[in-house]
Design a protein around this motif. Structure first.
Motif, PDB file in Angstrom:
ATOM      1  N   MET A   1     -37.311 -39.772 101.976  1.00 36.54           N
ATOM      2  CA  MET A   1     -37.169 -40.827 100.995  1.00 36.54           C
ATOM      3  C   MET A   1     -38.546 -41.286 100.558  1.00 36.54           C
ATOM      4  N   LEU A   2     -38.606 -41.840  99.373  1.00 33.30           N
ATOM      5  CA  LEU A   2     -39.821 -42.419  98.837  1.00 33.30           C
ATOM      6  C   LEU A   2     -39.573 -43.916  98.702  1.00 33.30           C
ATOM      7  N   VAL A   3     -40.469 -44.734  99.276  1.00 38.44           N
ATOM      8  CA  VAL A   3     -40.333 -46.188  99.209  1.00 38.44           C
ATOM      9  C   VAL A   3     -41.623 -46.788  98.669  1.00 38.44           C
ATOM     10  N   ASP A   4     -41.493 -47.968  98.065  1.00 37.16           N
ATOM     11  CA  ASP A   4     -42.676 -48.660  97.568  1.00 37.16           C
ATOM     12  C   ASP A   4     -43.175 -49.656  98.624  1.00 37.16           C
ATOM     13  N   ALA A   5     -44.164 -50.450  98.266  1.00 38.06           N
ATOM     14  CA  ALA A   5     -44.748 -51.412  99.207  1.00 38.06           C
ATOM     15  C   ALA A   5     -43.723 -52.433  99.691  1.00 38.06           C
ATOM     16  N   ARG A   6     -42.722 -52.723  98.877  1.00 39.05           N
ATOM     17  CA  ARG A   6     -41.667 -53.675  99.267  1.00 39.05           C
ATOM     18  C   ARG A   6     -40.643 -53.048 100.210  1.00 39.05           C
ATOM     19  N   SER A   7     -40.736 -51.753 100.444  1.00 38.05           N
ATOM     20  CA  SER A   7     -39.755 -50.958 101.196  1.00 38.05           C
ATOM     21  C   SER A   7     -38.476 -50.750 100.388  1.00 38.05           C
ATOM     22  N   THR A   8     -38.614 -50.777  99.086  1.00 38.40           N
ATOM     23  CA  THR A   8     -37.499 -50.480  98.193  1.00 38.40           C
ATOM     24  C   THR A   8     -37.386 -48.969  98.041  1.00 38.40           C
ATOM     25  N   LEU A   9     -36.172 -48.466  98.158  1.00 35.78           N
ATOM     26  CA  LEU A   9     -35.934 -47.034  98.003  1.00 35.78           C
ATOM     27  C   LEU A   9     -36.114 -46.639  96.540  1.00 35.78           C
ATOM     28  N   LEU A  10     -36.991 -45.682  96.310  1.00 36.91           N
ATOM     29  CA  LEU A  10     -37.242 -45.198  94.958  1.00 36.91           C
ATOM     30  C   LEU A  10     -36.573 -43.849  94.712  1.00 36.91           C
ATOM     31  N   ALA A  11     -36.554 -43.013  95.743  1.00 36.85           N
ATOM     32  CA  ALA A  11     -35.947 -41.684  95.627  1.00 36.85           C
ATOM     33  C   ALA A  11     -35.539 -41.211  97.022  1.00 36.85           C
ATOM     34  N   TRP A  12     -34.513 -40.347  97.052  1.00 37.05           N
ATOM     35  CA  TRP A  12     -34.030 -39.822  98.331  1.00 37.05           C
ATOM     36  C   TRP A  12     -33.279 -38.539  98.068  1.00 37.05           C
ATOM     37  N   ASN A  13     -33.045 -37.797  99.135  1.00 40.09           N
ATOM     38  CA  ASN A  13     -32.296 -36.547  98.992  1.00 40.09           C
ATOM     39  C   ASN A  13     -30.884 -36.722  99.554  1.00 40.09           C
ATOM     40  N   PRO A  14     -30.009 -35.747  99.340  1.00 39.67           N
ATOM     41  CA  PRO A  14     -28.621 -35.864  99.814  1.00 39.67           C
ATOM     42  C   PRO A  14     -28.499 -36.026 101.329  1.00 39.67           C
ATOM     43  N   LEU A  15     -29.407 -35.436 102.096  1.00 39.78           N
ATOM     44  CA  LEU A  15     -29.320 -35.569 103.550  1.00 39.78           C
ATOM     45  C   LEU A  15     -29.593 -37.003 103.986  1.00 39.78           C
ATOM     46  N   LEU A  16     -30.508 -37.689 103.307  1.00 43.96           N
ATOM     47  CA  LEU A  16     -30.729 -39.098 103.652  1.00 43.96           C
ATOM     48  C   LEU A  16     -29.475 -39.907 103.332  1.00 43.96           C
ATOM     49  N   GLU A  17     -28.813 -39.590 102.225  1.00 42.67           N
ATOM     50  CA  GLU A  17     -27.562 -40.287 101.906  1.00 42.67           C
ATOM     51  C   GLU A  17     -26.494 -40.014 102.950  1.00 42.67           C
ATOM     52  N   ALA A  18     -26.460 -38.795 103.456  1.00 43.79           N
ATOM     53  CA  ALA A  18     -25.498 -38.478 104.508  1.00 43.79           C
ATOM     54  C   ALA A  18     -25.806 -39.290 105.758  1.00 43.79           C
ATOM     55  N   LEU A  19     -27.075 -39.562 105.988  1.00 45.57           N
ATOM     56  CA  LEU A  19     -27.496 -40.334 107.150  1.00 45.57           C
ATOM     57  C   LEU A  19     -27.277 -41.826 106.942  1.00 45.57           C
ATOM     58  N   TYR A  20     -27.714 -42.356 105.809  1.00 40.20           N
ATOM     59  CA  TYR A  20     -27.661 -43.800 105.533  1.00 40.20           C
ATOM     60  C   TYR A  20     -26.374 -44.246 104.859  1.00 40.20           C
ATOM     61  N   GLY A  21     -25.719 -43.341 104.157  1.00 38.56           N
ATOM     62  CA  GLY A  21     -24.541 -43.710 103.383  1.00 38.56           C
ATOM     63  C   GLY A  21     -24.828 -43.571 101.899  1.00 38.56           C
ATOM     64  N   ASP A  22     -23.851 -43.891 101.091  1.00 36.28           N
ATOM     65  CA  ASP A  22     -23.958 -43.739  99.637  1.00 36.28           C
ATOM     66  C   ASP A  22     -24.918 -44.782  99.072  1.00 36.28           C
ATOM     67  N   LEU A  23     -26.183 -44.423  98.980  1.00 39.35           N
ATOM     68  CA  LEU A  23     -27.211 -45.363  98.527  1.00 39.35           C
ATOM     69  C   LEU A  23     -27.036 -45.744  97.065  1.00 39.35           C
ATOM     70  N   SER A  24     -26.477 -44.851  96.260  1.00 38.80           N
ATOM     71  CA  SER A  24     -26.275 -45.174  94.846  1.00 38.80           C
ATOM     72  C   SER A  24     -25.218 -46.256  94.664  1.00 38.80           C
ATOM     73  N   ALA A  25     -24.369 -46.461  95.676  1.00 44.71           N
ATOM     74  CA  ALA A  25     -23.348 -47.513  95.596  1.00 44.71           C
ATOM     75  C   ALA A  25     -23.918 -48.895  95.912  1.00 44.71           C
ATOM     76  N   ILE A  26     -25.109 -48.929  96.464  1.00 49.54           N
ATOM     77  CA  ILE A  26     -25.750 -50.207  96.789  1.00 49.54           C
ATOM     78  C   ILE A  26     -26.425 -50.728  95.523  1.00 49.54           C
ATOM     79  N   PRO A  27     -26.219 -51.999  95.167  1.00 46.98           N
ATOM     80  CA  PRO A  27     -26.902 -52.538  93.985  1.00 46.98           C
ATOM     81  C   PRO A  27     -28.411 -52.332  94.092  1.00 46.98           C
TER      82      PRO A  27
END
Length: 163
Positions: A1-27
């Protein structure tokens, strides 16, 4: 995953979504690792990230330390200040750790993930700074041939399905 200084997710791959859950569903305003760790539990993150022994304390402290360092670099960042203020009001653990002023910068770590339907995976975590930018590339990996590598392979195949 790519995060900024705030620890905001900027980009991720499908395996991270499998690990963390459906990130696109999070506002978008909640796609933040600090918020996902300390914010109200709404099923936003699929996996609970813990230490190898199953405790949260060290990783909670590390998360607060990263957030404190970011606010130190960007004291006028209204979004980051709002995140901190909100978490101090709503999460007593975050508020207590914030008052302790933890300082820590860890680039290599081991973290365990409690993934529903899969169980606990313990993964190596490396955080790499993106040159010329205040972004971090975070990479998780498992020891080749280990039980954790097998679980990671399973997760890669099943993705967001229930195992």
């Amino acid at each position: 995953m790519l995060v900024d200084a705030r620890s905001t997710l900027l980009a991720w791959n499908p395996l991270l979504e499998a690990l963390y859950g459906d990130l696109s569903a999070i506002p978008r305003d909640r796609r933040n690792l600090t918020w996902m760790r300390f914010g109200p539990r709404g099923g936003e993150a699929r996996a609970l990230v813990v230490d190898e022994d199953g405790s949260r304390e060290r990783l909670d402290r590390l998360s607060v330390a990263h957030t404190r360092a970011a606010l130190g670099r960007y004291p006028d960042d209204a979004v980051l200040r709002g995140l901190v203020d909100s978490l101090k009001r709503t999460n007593p653990i975050f508020a207590e750790l914030w008052a302790q002023r933890p300082v820590e910068d860890r680039r290599v770590d081991r973290k365990s993930f409690e993934v529903p339907g899969v169980g606990r995976l313990t993964l190596d975590c490396e955080s790499l700074d993106v040159p010329g930018d205040d972004q971090r590339l975070v990479v998780y990996s498992a020891v080749p041939g280990s039980h954790d590598a097998e679980l990671l392979d399973l997760l890669r195949v099943v993705g967001l399905q229930t195992v």
